[in-house]
Every structure is written in C-alpha cells, then in structure tokens.
Design a protein around this motif. Structure first.
Motif, mmCIF file in Angstrom:
data_model
loop_
_atom_site.group_PDB
_atom_site.id
_atom_site.type_symbol
_atom_site.label_atom_id
_atom_site.label_comp_id
_atom_site.label_asym_id
_atom_site.label_seq_id
_atom_site.Cartn_x
_atom_site.Cartn_y
_atom_site.Cartn_z
ATOM 1 N N PHE A 1 9.118 3.334 4.493
ATOM 2 C CA PHE A 1 8.276 2.980 5.906
ATOM 3 C C PHE A 1 7.836 1.449 4.874
ATOM 4 O O PHE A 1 7.798 0.265 6.000
ATOM 5 C CB PHE A 1 7.065 3.370 6.165
ATOM 6 C CG PHE A 1 7.547 4.390 7.207
ATOM 7 C CD1 PHE A 1 8.453 4.412 8.286
ATOM 8 C CD2 PHE A 1 7.620 5.926 6.603
ATOM 9 C CE1 PHE A 1 9.124 5.109 9.223
ATOM 10 C CE2 PHE A 1 8.369 6.969 7.400
ATOM 11 C CZ PHE A 1 8.702 6.420 9.139
ATOM 12 N N ALA A 2 7.853 1.062 4.043
ATOM 13 C CA ALA A 2 7.375 -0.487 3.039
ATOM 14 C C ALA A 2 8.210 -0.927 3.100
ATOM 15 O O ALA A 2 8.368 -2.287 4.029
ATOM 16 C CB ALA A 2 7.118 0.033 1.073
ATOM 17 N N ARG A 3 9.840 -0.872 3.158
ATOM 18 C CA ARG A 3 10.903 -1.646 3.247
ATOM 19 C C ARG A 3 11.047 -2.248 4.347
ATOM 20 O O ARG A 3 11.754 -2.964 5.082
ATOM 21 C CB ARG A 3 12.289 -0.566 3.347
ATOM 22 C CG ARG A 3 13.339 -0.878 2.373
ATOM 23 C CD ARG A 3 14.154 -0.901 1.396
ATOM 24 N NE ARG A 3 14.891 0.693 2.272
ATOM 25 C CZ ARG A 3 14.240 1.830 1.492
ATOM 26 N NH1 ARG A 3 13.826 1.745 0.690
ATOM 27 N NH2 ARG A 3 14.699 3.144 2.061
ATOM 28 N N ALA B 1 2.509 6.919 10.105
ATOM 29 C CA ALA B 1 1.136 6.346 11.183
ATOM 30 C C ALA B 1 0.406 5.216 10.204
ATOM 31 O O ALA B 1 0.170 3.950 10.676
ATOM 32 C CB ALA B 1 0.255 7.663 11.179
ATOM 33 N N LEU B 2 0.204 6.000 8.801
ATOM 34 C CA LEU B 2 -0.016 4.580 8.492
ATOM 35 C C LEU B 2 0.748 2.996 8.208
ATOM 36 O O LEU B 2 0.667 2.174 8.174
ATOM 37 C CB LEU B 2 0.302 4.657 6.398
ATOM 38 C CG LEU B 2 -1.395 6.100 6.001
ATOM 39 C CD1 LEU B 2 -0.869 6.398 4.719
ATOM 40 C CD2 LEU B 2 -3.177 5.443 6.770
ATOM 41 N N ALA B 3 2.240 3.352 7.809
ATOM 42 C CA ALA B 3 2.856 2.593 8.207
ATOM 43 C C ALA B 3 2.942 1.353 9.447
ATOM 44 O O ALA B 3 2.244 0.746 9.823
ATOM 45 C CB ALA B 3 4.490 2.546 8.409
ATOM 46 N N ALA B 4 2.492 2.429 11.233
ATOM 47 C CA ALA B 4 1.969 1.284 11.819
ATOM 48 C C ALA B 4 0.494 0.588 11.817
ATOM 49 O O ALA B 4 0.611 0.079 13.151
ATOM 50 C CB ALA B 4 2.026 3.248 12.803
ATOM 51 N N PHE C 1 0.990 -0.890 -0.105
ATOM 52 C CA PHE C 1 -0.320 -0.053 -0.065
ATOM 53 C C PHE C 1 0.934 1.024 0.052
ATOM 54 O O PHE C 1 0.305 2.391 -0.619
ATOM 55 C CB PHE C 1 -1.296 -0.024 1.290
ATOM 56 C CG PHE C 1 -1.712 0.899 1.377
ATOM 57 C CD1 PHE C 1 -2.455 2.155 0.214
ATOM 58 C CD2 PHE C 1 -1.550 1.623 3.613
ATOM 59 C CE1 PHE C 1 -3.135 3.211 0.330
ATOM 60 C CE2 PHE C 1 -2.299 2.664 3.161
ATOM 61 C CZ PHE C 1 -2.794 3.846 2.313
ATOM 62 N N LEU C 2 1.736 1.174 1.368
ATOM 63 C CA LEU C 2 2.892 2.122 1.103
ATOM 64 C C LEU C 2 3.773 2.834 -0.523
ATOM 65 O O LEU C 2 3.787 3.735 -0.892
ATOM 66 C CB LEU C 2 3.686 2.081 1.856
ATOM 67 C CG LEU C 2 2.535 2.313 3.742
ATOM 68 C CD1 LEU C 2 3.773 2.554 4.533
ATOM 69 C CD2 LEU C 2 2.588 3.937 3.420
#
Lengths: 508, 508
Positions: free
Chosen positions: A112-114, A173-176, A68-69
């Motif tokens: 953050f995807a990584r 925040a989205l990653a969390a 998604f990211l």
C-alpha cells in the motif's frame, strides 16, 4: 517487548480493572497477562480521537502516508520473535506458517505504501475548463478519492497477523487516509497488542495525530457492537463467521446513518475435476486436494470444501487417492475451543445426513486438534439437502458425484456466492470448461485453473471477495490493490482556486 | 410513433386489463392512453428474461456494447417531437428544458459508448506469472470487472428523460453488461414508454438477446417492491424521495441475498457566502441565487435550499436583492399534484416554526404552480430545530445568518450529507475557505466555488453523490464516468487458459 495487557487509545496505554485472559490453543491453559476489557467510554474516546485525527491525517501527502505505512512495516518487523511465539501460543498455528504470515503482513503494508507513492490508487480525474464551449462553458472539474472516515477493523481468528490488527483491512484503511479503531480478536489479544504497539510507535515516529490508531479489546461481542454503533465510525472491515458478519451488517444497516460493513464470511470453494484431467492424473489430484484441504487444519477462507466431478473410473481413483492421503495427514491444533467444537458439530451433522457416506478420516487427533473428515454424496442428495452446502470451518470436505453434465451444472447453479471456484482441466476439457465459465463467474470472485484455492497472492489483480455470503459486498476485495477502494469516496471540486484543492489535484 | 400503453417485456408488447392514466401536470386533466399495470407474473417474466439474457449480453465485446448504446442514443433521438411534447404534458416542464434534457440523455448514452471503446472503464489489471520467483512462483493473475447481474432502474420524477428510462442509471448499467428492468415513473408513463421503445428497438437492431431491457409500470409502489424483492435482480438504481429510497434500502437489505440500492435521495445543498465576496457583489449574488433556486420550480436535487453567511451589511443587501428578484420569478408548473401538495405543506411547516421569518414569496401562482418562498432564521434557531434542515422539494430556501465564524462552523457541522456545497469567495476569503474545506469535504460529494449547484456537467470527474442521506452509498456517483462502477464487480482469473478468459483479458 513486553506485553502489558493495556488498551491502546491514541497515544495512551490504558488499563482497566476488568480483565480477561487468552488460552493456549494447544492445551486450553490460561496464558499469562491480564488484558483490559474496554469500557463504553473507551470506545467513545477511541472513536472521538479517530474522528479528530481524521482531517489532519487525510490531509497528509500520499508520500507521508506511504512513509507511515513503511514505518509501520518496520516496527512490525522489529517486534521480533516474541510476536510469532505469542501468536503460536494463542492460535496454535505452526511457527513456520506464522513466520510466513508475518512476512506477508509486512509485504501488505509495503504494497500500500508503493501504491500511494504511485498516486494512481486514489483515482484522480481532471476535466479542464472549456471556457469557449457553446452554448455554455464547462467549469474546471477535478475528482479525487478521500477517506470515508474512521474505520473499525475486526481481527480474524484464522490469520492473527495478516488479517488482523496490522493486516490488510488496517493497511488499506490507513492508506485511504482513514484512522483505524481496531478490535483485537479475543482469542489472541497478546498478538493483537504486539501488532498494535508497532502501529502506535509508527504513528508517534511519523508525527501523526493521536487517534490515527487505537486498539480495543474484550472477551465478547460488546466492544465490537458499540464500535459499529458509534456514529463517528464510517465503515467496518471484518473477516470471520457468517453469523458474526450478518450481525454486524444488521447493526450497520439500522444506524441512523447506515455504513458499509466489508465482511468476508463464508465460502466452500467448489473444485471441479473435468473428465480429461481426472483421467490423466486422478491420483496426483487426490493427494494435492488433501494437502490443500488439510492445510492449517482447514482453517482457511479458501479451503476446498466441495469437490465436483462427473462419475467415472478416474473419479473413483481420485477418491481412493484422497482417502489414502488423508490417512497421512498430521493432525494440527485448531484455533480455539469454540472453533473446534463447531467443527466437531459440523462433521457430526454431515455424517448424519441421509445419503452421505463417510469416505475416511485423518489419523486420530488430540483433544484440541482437527480430526480431518472426508465425505461423499451424489448430486441428487446434495441438491435436496441445503445443509450440505454450509461451510464447515476446518479440515472437512464433501465429494459430490454427478451422473452427467446436467447434474454438474445443477449443483453449481444451486450454490451460494463463493470466494473461489477451481477448474482442473486438460485440453480436451476446454469445451465443457467454456460452458461452465459463465456459471462460475456469477458465483465466485476468483476462478482458478489447475491449482488449489488455498494461497492468496497479494498483488494488483487479486480478488479476495465474491457474491454474498462469501462477502457482504461483491464489488470489493479485502486482498490486493483494490482493497483501498472500500475506504475511499470520490469528491468533485468545481472551479476551486488552487489554494483550496487537495494536494493531489492542485498539481495538475 | 404512437403510444400503446403496453408494457415492454423483452421483445413482447404486453397489455393488461387493469390500467391507469397519467394526468397533465399543468391542469390535472386525465391524459389519453390507458397504461397497463404490470402483474406479479410480468415482474417475474421480465426478471427471468433479464437473467437469461445476462450471460450472453455480458459476453458481448466492449465494442458491441458501445454500438448498442450508440444505437439506443440514435433511436432515442429518432423518437422526435412527440417525446418532449408528451414529457411536457406529463411533467409540466418547459419544452426548452426538455429539449435540453433529451440532448443530455443522448449525450450520456454516447459517453458510456465512448468509455467502452476506450476499454479503461471495466478496470482490467494483469499480474503476469513469475515462474522463477522464490520461494514459490507467482501464478498468472488477471482481473476485470463484470456486470453484477440484472439491474432494476426506477425513473425519477424530476428528470423524465435524463434520469429515467433511458437515463444515466440505465445507460451505466447497460454499459456494465447488466440487463435492465426499468420501472416507469407513474407520473410520466407515456414518456417512459417512448424512451423504452427506443431501447427495445436498439436491442432488436443490434441482435442482442431478448431481456436485455424491459419496461414495467403501474400506478403505485407494488411493481417496484416486487422488483427489488425478486431474487434475480442484483442491484437497484433509484432517484427520488428520501422516504422512497429508504423503503427500497430496507427491502434490499432484508432479502435472503442483500443487494445494493443506489439511491439518490435528499440534499439541501448549502451555499456559503464569504465576507469579501458578499461585500463586493451582494446584489449580483442575490439575483443569481434566486435564479438557481427557482430554476425548474426548484425541482432539482441540487437546488440551493440553504444559504449561510456571517451577518453583515453585505448579507443584508444580499437578502434585499434576493427578495426583489423573487418578485420577478415566473411561477412554473410543478411535476405532480403530490409534489405540489408536499411543497405547500413544507412551506407551511417552515413558516410556522418559531424564529423563522418569511422574507418574501414569488408572484401569485396558479393551482398547479410553485409559489416560491424565501425564509430567514439565525444560526441558533437553525441549530435548535432539526426540521429546518429537511429538504423541501420545490422553489423554497432558507437564509441563515450566523453571528460569527463559530456559528457558521456549528451550522455546517450539524448538517447531514449533501450532494453539493458551494462557496462564494474572493481572494481575501481564502483563509476562511481553507478552514471550511475539511468540513465541506466530509459533508458533500461536490464542492463548487463561485457558481451555483444546479447544473450537473456530464463528464469523467463529476460526482453526483454524497454522504447519506444525499445518497445511500457515498462511494458512488450517478452521473459521470464512475457511475458504471456501481454495476461492476471484479473477478480474478488465475492461470486460466486464454480460451477461457474474457475477451478484454485474453488480449494482454
């Protein structure tokens, strides 16, 4: 990609009768597109959708969240020239800078995807059962970090891309696993909408629940205040003024259920020129300093607003070089009329303080441009006048001359918390630098040697944070890998059957 | 080892004219030894010593700090029988429990020593320089966690050893490199002094700077309030009542420089009995529940204060078994007269609520003992009466009967944040349990299956924390390895010469 001025509430594009317009930073002219003002109902709706989406969104695998990211990064990149062009109009920032900032924004989403694909970032821990332990067996205990809940993100004025709607707070925040309700900065609603549409498209493309992302806007503080007060919002990300950050902190602390506000607010980023370094390269330091101070019209959180050194012939050469460099600084458009006014008021105020000398100003500036200013004072004056340690947002700096080491230490100890502190030093300065380190460590989140604080690398070890009032919470950073930790809380699972464990823990 | 009643201010033992006495929990009689009341000057002195000690203490190697914690564990263990005997007098807790708690306290100190020797706990990260990166090189960036500064620790009433002067907050703060100014709980100043002397001896024995540890006391809130207000205190650890925690949070948030209060406050620890488990072993569950609820006179943060199930024949058997078990609970002395009074008032209040039935009480109790009480109500009554979800500190629990799954979910969703949530389930309950998990994860810091929440393992994966008001900060835990993170803040070092780096970073 055409601007509509509509709010983004989950999958819906919503327009309201009450609207506002952005203004061109360079001219003050009203820009096209009427932007809808979010109502109280819109705030409630967006928060409610975020809360509803939370459980299924946080239950996605780390791999799905990473995808998604990456989709968000791709959609953001695909917005095309219109994004930087609109950001240029609304913020007055040069195109080259904005193109770089767009790249940084894409890079942050991908970082953050990584991290998610890595798996380490959620902090899973396992203590296996010890059934034969005496006197009592140990149960099976597993811990992982889960999202804290829906997060409100406030876009920054000075980074319309990298610290705004699709910026670091939103990405972390989205990653969390936290849905985001973003509030577009009123100075660049068009930029915000373009970035927001990219995330909205990524949500749809990845089949994620409506409500993972919403974007609300308005011309004043109303929407933001209602967001922070909404009981479904569990944390707040904010980059902006001290006054704004403190107001949000007060709102958040006085809720029936208090929530954290991660506010990055105010810093003057002291730079210390140690004797040997000054003696060896005063002129080069003076020129480099002015380049850092005037970069982006000084509208960086990490702009060097305070230069400190023990008085010397080298320091005199530094000042002369800085004044000379200042004369060559091209004036640059400031972000908003309000920021410009505050800058002028700040400069006027410093100029009027007893014991403060105006060293020089940049070339004459247009009505919306920053007219750089450089001041000097001695340590005694600085220590006696607390207003001299206040941040002036823009290209303005104060050079403070210290009679001796004791005065240097006294000035440093008097400072509030900072994002950064910088040392310029050569080998003979090591002894003094070692004695300064404990003071600097207490004051700043990042300590640099022989560089300039403007320029914040996006990487694991970065800290863009620091003691109050640099941030509201010195244990956090808004840039780098650890930014995700602001939006995670640990949960421990004791003796749970595998079928009930979160995916990341069931695998062990 | 003889009690003196003196304050511990760095290396000094200080006595004051104004004193107070502890009372025997079991009898209310005044106990020997007059304890000095700390003055405002004493608070300032202890904080100032802590601040002065901070830089050199935090500069110690992780190995030295580990050796210090091991010395503290050894000195604490060497206090001998007098420690548990005094704790028994002051708290009324049984000797066997206190001997266990003393072992746990030693274990916690040693656990943090182990974590320090491990090195991982301070969270060091390194991004090496990339001098050839294009378009701009990457500097060398290194991050580690440093102590936040002097920490104020408030001893808990219900764990006079493991959550008090030498307990988990002190151990984790010292491990993080933070000096500690502890405030002895007024109910057990003698226990506090004995524990404090052990740490003071360890400080001296390890040659650490005076001020790494101080112990202040007084009969009321004055000393604590002054500690939280002192500008040199940078964080607070607290275990106690909701009222006390909220008061400290307000004090801390209204300082010119706000600081975090890590308060562990209030939890009723819901236990859900799922249908198949209830059907299979209602009687055993009823007996085990009463054992958990009445343990330590119910004076545990994790005491099960709320039992939930869908009404069934099994649930009826559970209630009968619980009432039967309750009759066999030996009354136990409560910690203080104040806690006893609050318990009686709480029980009276619940008994008087409309729709609440008294299921049973324990055997008659003496004037300082806990007279266990078990109540029942249905979900509708619980949902309509917010006072029923308030914690009653002591051996008291409410059994709530739900007409169906919808009522069970409604009750769960209505709850405030909790330290724990427990599921009793058998294989056929898995489907329902899976649907319950997202609700439980939002509500609690620890989720257990087929166990009881009393009993908190000290290990890496433990979370003793949870959403407000279980704690003031749901991202933290006061037990387990992650407890140290409350007292660390990240600092980033950019391009610093090795001579200026902290030891843990220079090695890379």
């Amino acid at each position: 990609m055409t601007l509509t001025g509509e709010l983004i509430i989950g999958n819906q594009d919503v327009s309201r009768e009450t609207t506002f317009h952005a203004r061109a930073a360079a001219t003050g002219e009203v820009l096209p597109v009427a932007f809808s003002c979010a109502t109280s109902d819109d705030v409630r709706k967006a928060c409610s959708l975020a809360d509803t989406a939370f459980d299924s969104y946080r239950a996605t695998s780390l791999g799905m969240r990473a995808a998604f990211l990456e989709a968000a990064a791709e959609e953001f990149g695909a917005v095309g020239d219109v994004l930087c062009e609109r950001a240029h109009l609304e913020s007055g920032l040069p195109m080259a800078r904005l193109i770089g900032e767009a790249g940084r924004t894409v890079g942050q989403l991908k970082m953050f995807a990584r991290l998610l694909r890595d798996g380490r970032c959620v902090g899973s821990l396992v203590d296996p059962a010890l059934p034969d332990r005496s006197p009592s067996p140990r149960p099976d205990l597993r811990q992982t970090g889960i999202g804290v809940g829906p997060v409100a993100v406030f876009g920054a004025s000075n980074f319309p891309l990298a610290f705004s709607i699709a910026g670091g707070d939103t990405a972390s925040a989205l990653a969390a696993g936290c849905p985001v309700v973003a509030r577009a900065h009123p100075a660049h609603p068009g930029t915000g909408e373009l970035a927001g549409r990219a995330i909205q498209r990524a949500v749809v493309r990845c089949g994620l629940p409506e409500g993972v992302f919403s974007l609300l806007g308005g011309p004043d503080l109303t929407v933001g205040r209602e967001l922070v007060r909404n009981s479904l919002i569990m944390a707040v990300g904010f980059t902006g003024s001290r006054q704004g950050g403190l107001a949000l902190m007060r709102e958040a602390a006085s809720r029936p259920v208090p929530i954290p506000v991660y506010a990055e607010m105010s810093s003057i980023n002291p730079v210390l020129l140690l004797p040997a370094a000054l003696g060896a390269r005063a002129e080069a330091l003076g020129a480099a300093f002015v380049m850092s101070m005037s970069m982006g019209a000084g509208q960086f959180c990490t702009s060097p607003g305070l230069i400190l050194a023990i008085e010397s012939e080298g320091f005199q050469r530094f000042r002369s070089a800085a004044v000379e460099a200042l004369a060559g600084v091209a004036p640059q458009t400031m972000l908003t009329a309000g920021i410009h006014d505050a800058y002028l008021a700040g400069v006027r105020s410093v100029a009027g303080r007893p014991g403060v000398t105006l060293l020089g100003r940049g070339p004459d500036a247009g009505p919306h441009e920053c007219h750089s200013a450089l001041f000097a004072a001695d340590a005694q004056i600085f220590l006696e006048d607390p207003t001299l340690s206040h941040e002036i947002f823009g290209s303005c700096s104060l050079i403070v001359s210290c009679a001796d080491e004791a005065a240097l230490f006294a000035v440093l100890r008097s400072l509030e918390g900072q994002l950064t502190a910088t040392l310029h030093l050569d080998e003979p300065d090591t002894g003094l630098a070692r004695r300064l380190m404990p003071v600097l460590e207490r004051k700043a989140g990042r300590i640099l040697a022989n560089g300039w604080p403007t320029g914040v690398e996006v990487c694991d070890a970065m800290v863009h944070g620091g003691p109050f009032p640099a941030t509201s919470d010195p244990r956090t950073t808004s840039v780098g890998a650890k930014a995700i930790e602001r939006f995670l809380r640990p949960v421990c699972y004791q003796d749970l059957p595998a079928a009930l464990l979160p995916g990341v823990l069931a695998e062990f």
